[in-house]
Each structure stands twice: as structure tokens, then as C-alpha cells.
Design a protein around this motif. Structure first.
Motif, PDB file in Angstrom:
ATOM      1  N   PRO A  15     -58.005 153.637  29.200  1.00 20.12           N
ATOM      2  CA  PRO A  15     -56.774 153.791  28.415  1.00 20.12           C
ATOM      3  C   PRO A  15     -56.592 152.653  27.421  1.00 20.12           C
ATOM      4  O   PRO A  15     -57.039 151.530  27.655  1.00 20.12           O
ATOM      5  N   ASP A  16     -55.932 152.977  26.340  1.00 18.62           N
ATOM      6  CA  ASP A  16     -55.563 151.958  25.367  1.00 18.62           C
ATOM      7  C   ASP A  16     -54.573 151.003  26.047  1.00 18.62           C
ATOM      8  O   ASP A  16     -53.644 151.455  26.721  1.00 18.62           O
ATOM      9  N   PRO A  17     -54.757 149.690  25.908  1.00 18.77           N
ATOM     10  CA  PRO A  17     -53.837 148.748  26.569  1.00 18.77           C
ATOM     11  C   PRO A  17     -52.366 148.983  26.232  1.00 18.77           C
ATOM     12  O   PRO A  17     -51.493 148.725  27.059  1.00 18.77           O
ATOM     13  N   SER A  18     -52.084 149.500  25.050  1.00 23.93           N
ATOM     14  CA  SER A  18     -50.692 149.748  24.681  1.00 23.93           C
ATOM     15  C   SER A  18     -50.109 150.960  25.411  1.00 23.93           C
ATOM     16  O   SER A  18     -48.894 151.129  25.454  1.00 23.93           O
ATOM     17  N   ALA A  19     -50.975 151.797  26.009  1.00 22.10           N
ATOM     18  CA  ALA A  19     -50.506 152.983  26.725  1.00 22.10           C
ATOM     19  C   ALA A  19     -50.178 152.694  28.194  1.00 22.10           C
ATOM     20  O   ALA A  19     -49.610 153.541  28.876  1.00 22.10           O
ATOM     21  N   VAL A  20     -50.536 151.511  28.678  1.00 22.49           N
ATOM     22  CA  VAL A  20     -50.296 151.162  30.079  1.00 22.49           C
ATOM     23  C   VAL A  20     -48.791 151.082  30.322  1.00 22.49           C
ATOM     24  O   VAL A  20     -48.074 150.365  29.639  1.00 22.49           O
ATOM     25  N   THR A  21     -48.320 151.845  31.311  1.00 23.14           N
ATOM     26  CA  THR A  21     -46.883 151.903  31.607  1.00 23.14           C
ATOM     27  C   THR A  21     -46.507 151.144  32.868  1.00 23.14           C
ATOM     28  O   THR A  21     -45.328 150.882  33.096  1.00 23.14           O
ATOM     29  N   ALA A  22     -47.492 150.831  33.710  1.00 21.39           N
ATOM     30  CA  ALA A  22     -47.215 150.124  34.957  1.00 21.39           C
ATOM     31  C   ALA A  22     -48.414 149.247  35.317  1.00 21.39           C
ATOM     32  O   ALA A  22     -49.564 149.634  35.093  1.00 21.39           O
ATOM     33  N   THR A  23     -48.122 148.085  35.865  1.00 24.48           N
ATOM     34  CA  THR A  23     -49.158 147.151  36.287  1.00 24.48           C
ATOM     35  C   THR A  23     -48.791 146.599  37.645  1.00 24.48           C
ATOM     36  O   THR A  23     -47.616 146.369  37.928  1.00 24.48           O
ATOM     37  N   ALA A  24     -49.798 146.404  38.473  1.00 28.19           N
ATOM     38  CA  ALA A  24     -49.581 145.817  39.800  1.00 28.19           C
ATOM     39  C   ALA A  24     -50.636 144.753  40.038  1.00 28.19           C
ATOM     40  O   ALA A  24     -51.773 144.886  39.588  1.00 28.19           O
ATOM     41  N   TRP A  25     -50.244 143.704  40.738  1.00 24.61           N
ATOM     42  CA  TRP A  25     -51.157 142.642  41.125  1.00 24.61           C
ATOM     43  C   TRP A  25     -51.122 142.537  42.642  1.00 24.61           C
ATOM     44  O   TRP A  25     -50.055 142.360  43.239  1.00 24.61           O
ATOM     45  N   VAL A  26     -52.308 142.668  43.251  1.00 25.26           N
ATOM     46  CA  VAL A  26     -52.411 142.706  44.708  1.00 25.26           C
ATOM     47  C   VAL A  26     -53.478 141.715  45.146  1.00 25.26           C
ATOM     48  O   VAL A  26     -54.561 141.669  44.545  1.00 25.26           O
ATOM     49  N   PRO A  27     -53.217 140.922  46.198  1.00 24.53           N
ATOM     50  CA  PRO A  27     -54.254 140.010  46.711  1.00 24.53           C
ATOM     51  C   PRO A  27     -55.478 140.809  47.189  1.00 24.53           C
ATOM     52  O   PRO A  27     -55.343 141.757  47.972  1.00 24.53           O
ATOM     53  N   VAL A  28     -56.647 140.430  46.706  1.00 21.17           N
ATOM     54  CA  VAL A  28     -57.865 141.204  46.956  1.00 21.17           C
ATOM     55  C   VAL A  28     -58.238 141.238  48.440  1.00 21.17           C
ATOM     56  O   VAL A  28     -58.443 142.307  49.010  1.00 21.17           O
ATOM     57  N   GLY A  29     -58.354 140.082  49.081  1.00 20.70           N
ATOM     58  CA  GLY A  29     -58.787 140.026  50.478  1.00 20.70           C
ATOM     59  C   GLY A  29     -57.925 140.859  51.410  1.00 20.70           C
ATOM     60  O   GLY A  29     -58.442 141.713  52.152  1.00 20.70           O
ATOM     61  N   PRO A  30     -56.602 140.658  51.395  1.00 23.52           N
ATOM     62  CA  PRO A  30     -55.747 141.481  52.253  1.00 23.52           C
ATOM     63  C   PRO A  30     -55.815 142.975  51.929  1.00 23.52           C
ATOM     64  O   PRO A  30     -55.791 143.806  52.833  1.00 23.52           O
ATOM     65  N   LEU A  31     -55.950 143.324  50.645  1.00 23.53           N
ATOM     66  CA  LEU A  31     -56.031 144.739  50.287  1.00 23.53           C
ATOM     67  C   LEU A  31     -57.310 145.371  50.836  1.00 23.53           C
ATOM     68  O   LEU A  31     -57.282 146.492  51.340  1.00 23.53           O
ATOM     69  N   VAL A  32     -58.423 144.660  50.761  1.00 28.41           N
ATOM     70  CA  VAL A  32     -59.686 145.174  51.308  1.00 28.41           C
ATOM     71  C   VAL A  32     -59.514 145.477  52.794  1.00 28.41           C
ATOM     72  O   VAL A  32     -59.904 146.546  53.277  1.00 28.41           O
ATOM     73  N   GLU A  33     -58.917 144.545  53.531  1.00 26.68           N
ATOM     74  CA  GLU A  33     -58.737 144.728  54.965  1.00 26.68           C
ATOM     75  C   GLU A  33     -57.800 145.905  55.272  1.00 26.68           C
ATOM     76  O   GLU A  33     -58.059 146.698  56.178  1.00 26.68           O
ATOM     77  N   VAL A  34     -56.715 146.036  54.516  1.00 21.72           N
ATOM     78  CA  VAL A  34     -55.771 147.137  54.727  1.00 21.72           C
ATOM     79  C   VAL A  34     -56.441 148.478  54.429  1.00 21.72           C
ATOM     80  O   VAL A  34     -56.296 149.436  55.199  1.00 21.72           O
ATOM     81  N   VAL A  35     -57.175 148.568  53.341  1.00 17.48           N
ATOM     82  CA  VAL A  35     -57.845 149.832  52.985  1.00 17.48           C
ATOM     83  C   VAL A  35     -58.850 150.214  54.067  1.00 17.48           C
ATOM     84  O   VAL A  35     -58.941 151.386  54.456  1.00 17.48           O
TER      85      VAL A  35
END
Length: 142
Positions: A15-35
């Protein structure tokens, strides 16, 4: 080898960066374990649902049996006008996260039904250049 005529137009899917409507930042290590934990209730094709809101992130999966469900909440920073839920293939998501080599994964969304982009980010939430991962959502029903 693929010649230019047969190579899929991958760049046009980002997507064009100007079209991005939502952004999230998630800690990588904990997300890997949760997934990894949450995806155990389904098979390889069962999507996991990532529900982003101002309160953080909820990762959930529903297995084939009615009783097979998993859900786990975790910290995340989300900027978007509305909460967003996207279904993703857990194997593809883990593939992207395990090569980020950054403290935070930045998720960029245009729409929950359109491709999302995952980028590595530093602790300051600034994108680290050089890597982008395009991930296609999976349609799901609750």
C-alpha cells in the motif's frame, strides 16, 4: 530464473504509505510466544485473529471443535480511528516476526481485508529501513 515478463507485480501490492489508516507496534518476542501458544488449537490453515484497539492486542484462535479456543491479551500501541481485527495465517506471521531482528513489529493497515505490511521498528517506534513483509489477511467468521 524468472524474466521480467513473468514476475508477479509484488511492488504494486504494497500500500501507498499515505493510504495507511491504522498502525500498531507490538513487542516481537512476546508476540511470537503468544502466536505459538494460541495457534495450537487449530491446524496450519486455521487463521489466528489479531484484534487491535486502544487497550492493546488480543490474539485468538478457534479450532475445529467448539471447545477448542484460545485467547491471550498483550500490550501493544495502536493508532487508528476504530478497533481493527484481522485474520492471519499463523505460520506466515511467525515467518515474518522471526526475521525482524528488532524490538518492535510495526503493523501497517489500510483495511482488514487488504494486505498488511510488517516492518521492524526500534524502541522509539521508528521504522528500521531495509525490510518489509507483505502479509495477506484471511477471511474469517466468528
Amino acid at each position: 530464473l524468472l524474466d521480467d515478463a513473468n514476475y508477479p507485480p509484488v511492488r504494486s501490492l504494497f500500500p501507498d504509505p499515505s493510504a495507511v489508516t491504522a498502525t500498531a507496534w507490538v513487542p516481537v518476542g512476546p508476540l511470537v510466544e503468544v502466536v505459538k501458544r494460541v495457534s495450537l488449537v487449530g491446524d496450519k490453515t486455521t487463521p489466528i485473529l489479531l484484534s487491535f484497539s486502544g487497550d492493546g492486542l488480543v490474539v485468538e484462535a478457534h479450532g475445529d471443535a467448539d471447545a477448542a479456543r484460545a485467547s491471550e491479551a498483550m500490550d501493544a500501541t495502536y493508532t487508528g480511528s476504530e478497533p481493527l481485527t484481522v485474520g492471519l495465517n499463523p505460520a506466515y506471521l511467525l515467518d515474518s516476526l522471526q526475521v525482524l531482528d528488532a524490538p518492535l513489529a510495526g503493523f501497517q493497515f489500510v483495511d482488514p481485508r487488504k494486505p498488511a505490511v510488517i516492518v521492524p521498528c526500534g524502541d522509539d517506534r521508528e521504522q528500521i529501513p531495509g525490510y518489509r513483509y507483505l502479509i495477506m489477511p484471511i477471511r474469517f467468521s466468528r
